[in-house]
Design a protein around this motif. Structure first.
Motif, PDB file in Angstrom:
ATOM      1  N   VAL A 114       0.822  -1.216   0.000  1.00 35.49           N
ATOM      2  CA  VAL A 114       0.000   0.000   0.000  1.00 35.49           C
ATOM      3  C   VAL A 114       0.854   1.263   0.000  1.00 35.49           C
ATOM      4  CG1 VAL A 114      -1.706   1.313   1.308  1.00 35.49           C
ATOM      5  CG2 VAL A 114      -1.866  -1.165   1.192  1.00 35.49           C
ATOM      6  N   TYR A 115       0.469   2.197  -0.840  1.00 40.43           N
ATOM      7  CA  TYR A 115       1.136   3.497  -0.916  1.00 40.43           C
ATOM      8  C   TYR A 115       0.205   4.587  -0.407  1.00 40.43           C
ATOM      9  CZ  TYR A 115       4.835   1.447  -3.670  1.00 40.43           C
ATOM     10  OH  TYR A 115       5.903   0.705  -4.074  1.00 40.43           O
ATOM     11  N   PRO A 116       0.801   5.627   0.174  1.00 45.06           N
ATOM     12  CA  PRO A 116      -0.049   6.720   0.666  1.00 45.06           C
ATOM     13  C   PRO A 116      -0.629   7.511  -0.491  1.00 45.06           C
ATOM     14  CG  PRO A 116       2.256   7.283   0.986  1.00 45.06           C
ATOM     15  CD  PRO A 116       2.219   5.894   0.425  1.00 45.06           C
ATOM     16  N   LEU A 117      -1.749   8.111  -0.247  1.00 43.17           N
ATOM     17  CA  LEU A 117      -2.306   9.022  -1.228  1.00 43.17           C
ATOM     18  C   LEU A 117      -3.029  10.114  -0.478  1.00 43.17           C
ATOM     19  CD1 LEU A 117      -2.817   9.365  -4.354  1.00 43.17           C
ATOM     20  CD2 LEU A 117      -5.113   8.624  -3.818  1.00 43.17           C
ATOM     21  N   ILE A 118      -2.460  11.291  -0.555  1.00 42.38           N
ATOM     22  CA  ILE A 118      -3.200  12.396   0.040  1.00 42.38           C
ATOM     23  C   ILE A 118      -3.481  13.403  -1.042  1.00 42.38           C
ATOM     24  CG2 ILE A 118      -2.534  12.142   2.436  1.00 42.38           C
ATOM     25  CD1 ILE A 118      -0.344  14.147   1.944  1.00 42.38           C
ATOM     26  N   GLU A 154       4.113   1.224   2.472  1.00 36.18           N
ATOM     27  CA  GLU A 154       5.228   2.077   2.065  1.00 36.18           C
ATOM     28  C   GLU A 154       5.036   3.479   2.632  1.00 36.18           C
ATOM     29  OE1 GLU A 154       7.866   1.127   0.430  1.00 36.18           O
ATOM     30  OE2 GLU A 154       7.273  -0.825  -0.399  1.00 36.18           O
ATOM     31  N   ASN A 155       6.138   4.167   2.902  1.00 36.82           N
ATOM     32  CA  ASN A 155       6.066   5.525   3.472  1.00 36.82           C
ATOM     33  C   ASN A 155       5.149   5.574   4.695  1.00 36.82           C
ATOM     34  OD1 ASN A 155       6.127   6.172   0.181  1.00 36.82           O
ATOM     35  ND2 ASN A 155       7.574   7.287   1.447  1.00 36.82           N
ATOM     36  N   THR A 156       5.345   4.616   5.554  1.00 38.89           N
ATOM     37  CA  THR A 156       4.471   4.499   6.721  1.00 38.89           C
ATOM     38  C   THR A 156       4.327   5.807   7.485  1.00 38.89           C
ATOM     39  OG1 THR A 156       5.172   2.233   6.945  1.00 38.89           O
ATOM     40  CG2 THR A 156       4.123   3.212   8.851  1.00 38.89           C
ATOM     41  N   GLU A 157       5.414   6.575   7.509  1.00 39.30           N
ATOM     42  CA  GLU A 157       5.384   7.801   8.313  1.00 39.30           C
ATOM     43  C   GLU A 157       4.319   8.772   7.839  1.00 39.30           C
ATOM     44  OE1 GLU A 157       7.759   6.655   6.383  1.00 39.30           O
ATOM     45  OE2 GLU A 157       9.028   8.211   5.491  1.00 39.30           O
ATOM     46  N   ARG A 158       3.817   8.577   6.628  1.00 46.76           N
ATOM     47  CA  ARG A 158       2.818   9.510   6.125  1.00 46.76           C
ATOM     48  C   ARG A 158       1.383   9.119   6.464  1.00 46.76           C
ATOM     49  NH1 ARG A 158       3.893  10.835   0.213  1.00 46.76           N
ATOM     50  NH2 ARG A 158       1.729  11.437   0.496  1.00 46.76           N
ATOM     51  N   PHE A 159       1.219   7.984   7.098  1.00 45.36           N
ATOM     52  CA  PHE A 159      -0.134   7.561   7.470  1.00 45.36           C
ATOM     53  C   PHE A 159      -0.439   7.910   8.923  1.00 45.36           C
ATOM     54  CE2 PHE A 159       0.915   4.743   3.979  1.00 45.36           C
ATOM     55  CZ  PHE A 159      -0.276   4.653   3.273  1.00 45.36           C
ATOM     56  N   GLY A 160      -1.684   8.158   9.191  1.00 46.42           N
ATOM     57  CA  GLY A 160      -2.111   8.350  10.575  1.00 46.42           C
ATOM     58  C   GLY A 160      -2.295   7.001  11.255  1.00 46.42           C
ATOM     59  N   LEU A 161      -2.329   7.023  12.569  1.00 49.08           N
ATOM     60  CA  LEU A 161      -2.425   5.774  13.326  1.00 49.08           C
ATOM     61  C   LEU A 161      -3.679   4.974  13.007  1.00 49.08           C
ATOM     62  CD1 LEU A 161      -1.208   6.193  16.998  1.00 49.08           C
ATOM     63  CD2 LEU A 161      -0.614   4.400  15.370  1.00 49.08           C
ATOM     64  N   SER A 162      -4.809   5.644  12.945  1.00 52.55           N
ATOM     65  CA  SER A 162      -6.034   4.872  12.762  1.00 52.55           C
ATOM     66  C   SER A 162      -6.060   4.277  11.352  1.00 52.55           C
ATOM     67  CB  SER A 162      -7.262   5.722  13.037  1.00 52.55           C
ATOM     68  OG  SER A 162      -7.515   6.586  11.968  1.00 52.55           O
ATOM     69  N   GLN A 163      -5.472   5.000  10.409  1.00 51.63           N
ATOM     70  CA  GLN A 163      -5.395   4.471   9.051  1.00 51.63           C
ATOM     71  C   GLN A 163      -4.477   3.246   8.998  1.00 51.63           C
ATOM     72  OE1 GLN A 163      -4.025   7.442   6.334  1.00 51.63           O
ATOM     73  NE2 GLN A 163      -5.625   6.964   4.853  1.00 51.63           N
ATOM     74  N   LEU A 164      -3.356   3.333   9.684  1.00 51.52           N
ATOM     75  CA  LEU A 164      -2.436   2.189   9.714  1.00 51.52           C
ATOM     76  C   LEU A 164      -3.126   0.970  10.318  1.00 51.52           C
ATOM     77  CD1 LEU A 164       0.887   3.912  10.845  1.00 51.52           C
ATOM     78  CD2 LEU A 164       0.377   2.943   8.598  1.00 51.52           C
ATOM     79  N   HIS A 165      -3.870   1.228  11.361  1.00 52.13           N
ATOM     80  CA  HIS A 165      -4.551   0.122  12.027  1.00 52.13           C
ATOM     81  C   HIS A 165      -5.601  -0.508  11.104  1.00 52.13           C
ATOM     82  CE1 HIS A 165      -6.028  -2.365  15.198  1.00 52.13           C
ATOM     83  NE2 HIS A 165      -7.225  -1.821  15.152  1.00 52.13           N
ATOM     84  N   GLN A 166      -6.316   0.343  10.405  1.00 56.54           N
ATOM     85  CA  GLN A 166      -7.295  -0.151   9.428  1.00 56.54           C
ATOM     86  C   GLN A 166      -6.615  -1.009   8.373  1.00 56.54           C
ATOM     87  OE1 GLN A 166     -10.635   0.228   8.905  1.00 56.54           O
ATOM     88  NE2 GLN A 166     -10.759   1.069  10.960  1.00 56.54           N
ATOM     89  N   LEU A 167      -5.504  -0.518   7.866  1.00 54.83           N
ATOM     90  CA  LEU A 167      -4.790  -1.252   6.820  1.00 54.83           C
ATOM     91  C   LEU A 167      -4.311  -2.598   7.343  1.00 54.83           C
ATOM     92  CD1 LEU A 167      -2.773   1.658   5.189  1.00 54.83           C
ATOM     93  CD2 LEU A 167      -4.509   0.243   4.078  1.00 54.83           C
ATOM     94  N   ARG A 168      -3.745  -2.583   8.517  1.00 57.34           N
ATOM     95  CA  ARG A 168      -3.253  -3.836   9.084  1.00 57.34           C
ATOM     96  C   ARG A 168      -4.391  -4.837   9.242  1.00 57.34           C
ATOM     97  NH1 ARG A 168       0.131  -3.603  14.516  1.00 57.34           N
ATOM     98  NH2 ARG A 168      -1.776  -2.614  15.271  1.00 57.34           N
ATOM     99  N   ARG A 206       4.323   6.814  16.386  1.00 57.96           N
ATOM    100  CA  ARG A 206       3.225   6.137  15.710  1.00 57.96           C
ATOM    101  C   ARG A 206       3.637   4.723  15.327  1.00 57.96           C
ATOM    102  NH1 ARG A 206       2.096   9.550  10.947  1.00 57.96           N
ATOM    103  NH2 ARG A 206       3.189  11.188  12.028  1.00 57.96           N
ATOM    104  N   ILE A 207       4.827   4.611  14.730  1.00 58.07           N
ATOM    105  CA  ILE A 207       5.287   3.298  14.298  1.00 58.07           C
ATOM    106  C   ILE A 207       5.512   2.389  15.511  1.00 58.07           C
ATOM    107  CG2 ILE A 207       7.202   2.083  13.174  1.00 58.07           C
ATOM    108  CD1 ILE A 207       7.303   4.394  11.169  1.00 58.07           C
ATOM    109  N   ALA A 208       6.100   2.962  16.561  1.00 57.66           N
ATOM    110  CA  ALA A 208       6.336   2.157  17.765  1.00 57.66           C
ATOM    111  C   ALA A 208       5.012   1.641  18.341  1.00 57.66           C
ATOM    112  CB  ALA A 208       7.083   2.983  18.808  1.00 57.66           C
ATOM    113  N   THR A 209       3.998   2.480  18.302  1.00 55.88           N
ATOM    114  CA  THR A 209       2.684   2.059  18.805  1.00 55.88           C
ATOM    115  C   THR A 209       2.148   0.882  17.998  1.00 55.88           C
ATOM    116  OG1 THR A 209       2.207   4.343  19.445  1.00 55.88           O
ATOM    117  CG2 THR A 209       0.332   2.848  19.324  1.00 55.88           C
TER     118      THR A 209
END
Ligand code: ADP
Ligand code: MG
Length: 702
Positions: free
Chosen positions: A488-492, A569-583, A610-613
């Protein structure tokens, strides 16, 4: 007229000019406005620092010394004022960029000043930009009462027009000279003040502006936070009670053949305890004769769909239609397919409606819906558009509610008569308890807090670019085991073109590593036609492709149990709740699943956290709490429109305990005395009437 409603122009030291400025700049018109404009910080006047001990991390400090040399540098707009302060240990550079002319006249070289400001460091040289300056008058002894001086949110204009920190303090002093305790009557019952040892209202308001000690400041802040949260909860609970008293709903008295047949013959697994509990809660609502407004929270993969379906079957058992609305076409399709499969052989008509259903097909569908041939309608927000008419809609479910606006939900109300349909909102974006209590304080909330058995914890790893080769190898191994992989790639929106390029380059790079015909890949992004998107999704869902390269369009709800690796990819550009959804897109089958967070080596502090969380926990509620802590309530999805963040003092990220107490106390009071008629509750009633109309724009499903 109440003293509090008097114009600030009548205050000593204000006058019409300053009053107008305070109106324009800060929206302060009356004594009451001024009173409620709390300081945003305090200067600790009890301590003086020594210049020699300052360093680049000293932050805000108070110093005392003699002003030496005052010079202007530069011309016109670049003109600035530079000075030096000397104490017995050293010299510090002071600098001003605005208000130079005025300051030049005010400040006197050779005089002793108490100054306050933030230490700045440039190339190792320390200075203090825009210090607050107060001349030490000879008649003042050094033992002058040391206290906390309030600092108010201000503007440039105010600062240069005599309404700087000092000026504001003077006005506040004048205000408190005018106010008497009876101008600020108590609004909490005496027994609460006693029980929680709260400061009386007048004392608290005085102390928040002029605290004598840190303890007093804390007590004042706590009292006012409690008051703020308490009245909010009283109002929310009143709305809820009023609705329950007045808004009748369809009475679903029976659980009949559809439900039972499904439960006994079709249900492919045992429900979890949490699922059973939630179905019971909903059944109770549906049978109560009052319209249901319930929020169902459950982490990704907790099994909300089946709960929704079983509730729809109850509606059907009582002779009503039901609908399920999803935020995207893909999701709606997926619900349509899985629900179609679940109810196969039960003689039910399930319809699908979205913008892509057109012409004759649409006409036929709408007709079947109106004459009641369709039992369950599934689709996108096309469901709530004007021409869609149900014969008798009894239950409406929306999935992943944070994507729907309040107004959209409100349209649902008009789809049935004589009562509005029962409403169930399902969300996989867990909301921290504190937020739920306010954002959805007037709703009933059910929580599925248990995952179906047999799921393995998803293993989450953080990797950087130098692990790219390892990653390729890892994906190959998993594919060799028969698994599928998301990348997955970020898209803003702001950088859409650039992001699309990233995605396409990533896709090409992957194609080199995973050549056809051995490997098959799908690609999905927001710029594709819906039909092509669906085709690609379908290919992946059917296992015809092994790798799905996508933007976040796959974030919500997509269910491919065989996929076991989620690469972001580019995890740092995602918010926490979005990362959790993706996972949550992996870990849906019996296999061990992985979430691999790729990021650049250099990360911001917040990015790191965020990543550590994500690596630390899989629990959506923990993640939501962390998100709230990191970003504050204003940035949590769903809060923006609601206005819930407009607290004067309370902070939902930090004041969970106070909120919980306020909520419990409010609930108990309304249970005992719903109309607030008892004498001890008169203060509450009085205050509500005075400030009652302010609860608007509230996020309500209603
Ligand atoms: P979500 O809550 O994220 O919408 P779903 O409803 O999509 O979750 O369910 C996720 C998966 O778990 C689905 O494949 C569903 O069939 C399965 N599932 C749901 N409930 C149970 C259960 N009690 N036991 C086993 N599997 C279940
Ligand atoms: Mg779902």
């Amino acid at each position: 007229m109440n003293t509090l409603d008097a114009s600030i122009a009548y205050l000593k030291g204000v006058g019409p000019k300053k009053a107008e400025l305070l109106n324009k700049e800060l929206g302060i018109f009356t004594f009451s406005d001024l009173l409620q404009h709390y300081p945003h910080r305090y200067i600790d006047k009890t301590q003086f620092h020594k210049i020699r001990e300052l360093h680049d991390q000293s932050g805000e400090v108070q110093l005392k010394g003699v002003l030496r040399r005052l010079t202007t540098i530069g011309e016109g707009r670049k003109k600035r004022l530079s000075g030096r302060l000397r104490d017995e240990t050293g010299v510090l550079e002071l600098v001003w960029f605005t208000g130079v002319h005025w300051l030049e006249k005010q400040l006197e070289v050779g005089k002793e000043y108490v100054i306050y400001g933030r230490i700045n460091s440039f190339n190792g040289k320390l200075s203090m930009p825009h210090p607050e300056m107060e001349q030490v008058k000879p008649e003042q002894t050094t033992q002058k009462a040391s206290t906390f001086a309030p600092v108010y949110p201000s503007t440039e204009k105010l600062n240069t027009k005599g309404l700087d920190a000092k000026g504001r303090r003077r006005i506040m002093k004048a205000l408190f000279e005018k106010l008497k305790p009876q101008d600020l009557p108590e609004n909490l019952p005496a027994y609460l003040i006693q029980k929680f040892r709260l400061l009386p209202r007048f004392d608290a308001l005085k102390a928040i502006h002029f605290p004598k000690t840190q303890e007093e400041l804390t007590a004042a802040t706590n009292r006012l936070k409690f008051e703020e949260l308490f009245f909010l909860q009283i109002r929310l609970l009143q709305i809820r009670r009023r609705r329950k008293d007045s808004i009748r709903g369809f009475h679903f008295g029976t659980v009949g053949d559809y439900f039972l047949q499904f439960y006994n013959e079709k249900l492919p697994f045992e429900l979890t305890g949490a699922q059973k509990r939630v179905i019971k809660e909903i059944r109770r609502d549906l049978g109560s004769g009052v319209q249901m407004n319930r929020l169902l929270q459950g982490d990704v993969g907790s099994g909300k769909t089946i709960v929704g379906l079983m509730c729809m079957l109850i509606a059907l058992d009582n002779g009503f239609q039901a609908c399920l609305m999803a935020p995207t076409e893909i999701l709606a399709q997926q619900h349509y397919q899985s629900i179609g499969k679940y109810v196969q052989g039960m003689g039910l008509q399930v319809g699908f409606l979205s913008g892509s259903v057109k012409g004759k097909k649409r006409k036929a569908l709408l007709a079947a819906l109106e004459n009641g041939d369709i039992h369950i309608l599934i689709g996108t927000h096309a469901l709530i558009e004007e021409p869609v008419k149900f014969k008798n809609l009894g239950l409406s479910i929306t999935d992943e509610q944070h994507r729907f606006g309040v107004a959209q939900r409100a349209k649902l109300w008009k789809k049935s008569s004589p009562y509005p349909p029962h409403i169930l909102v399902m969300t996989a974006t867990p909301i921290p308890r504190t937020l739920a209590m306010t954002l959805y304080g007037d709703l009933d909330v059910s929580v599925i807090d248990e995952l179906p058995p047999g799921r393995k914890e998803i293993v989450t790893l953080h990797k950087t670019e130098n692990h790219r080769l390892w990653l390729i190898g890892f994906i190959k191994k998993e594919i060799a085991k028969g698994r599928q992989v998301y990348v997955v790639y970020p898209l803003i929106e702001e950088s859409e073109t650039l992001d699309l390029k990233n995605l396409e380059e990533g896709y090409e790079a992957l194609q080199r590593e995973f050549p056809r015909p051995q490997y098959q890949m799908s690609i999905v992004h927001g710029r594709m036609k819906p039909a092509n998107k669906d085709f690609e999704m379908q290919q992946f869902a059917e296992g015809k492709t092994q790798i799905m390269v996508a933007t976040t369009v796959i974030e919500v709800g997509v269910n491919v149990p065989n996929a076991s690796v989620m690469v972001i990819e580019n995890t740092e550009r995602f918010g926490l709740s979005q990362l959790h959804q993706l996972r949550g897109r992996v870990g849906r089958g019996a296999e061990q699943s992985y979430c691999i967070l790729m990021s650049s080596f250099k990360l911001s502090k917040e990015g790191k956290e965020r990543i550590a969380t994500m690596v630390r926990t899989n629990n959506g509620f923990d993640i939501a709490e962390a998100d709230l802590r990191l970003r504050g309530p204003g940035n949590i999805e769903g809060t923006q429109q609601s206005g819930i963040i407009n607290f004067r003092l309370a902070d939902l990220a930090k004041d969970g305990k106070i909120l919980k107490t306020a909520r419990e106390v409010a609930a108990r009071i309304l249970d005992d005395d719903p109309k607030l008629e008892r004498p001890e509750h008169h203060p509450i009633q009085w205050y509500l009437e005075k400030h009652g109309k302010k609860l608007k724009g509230w996020s309500r499903i209603s």
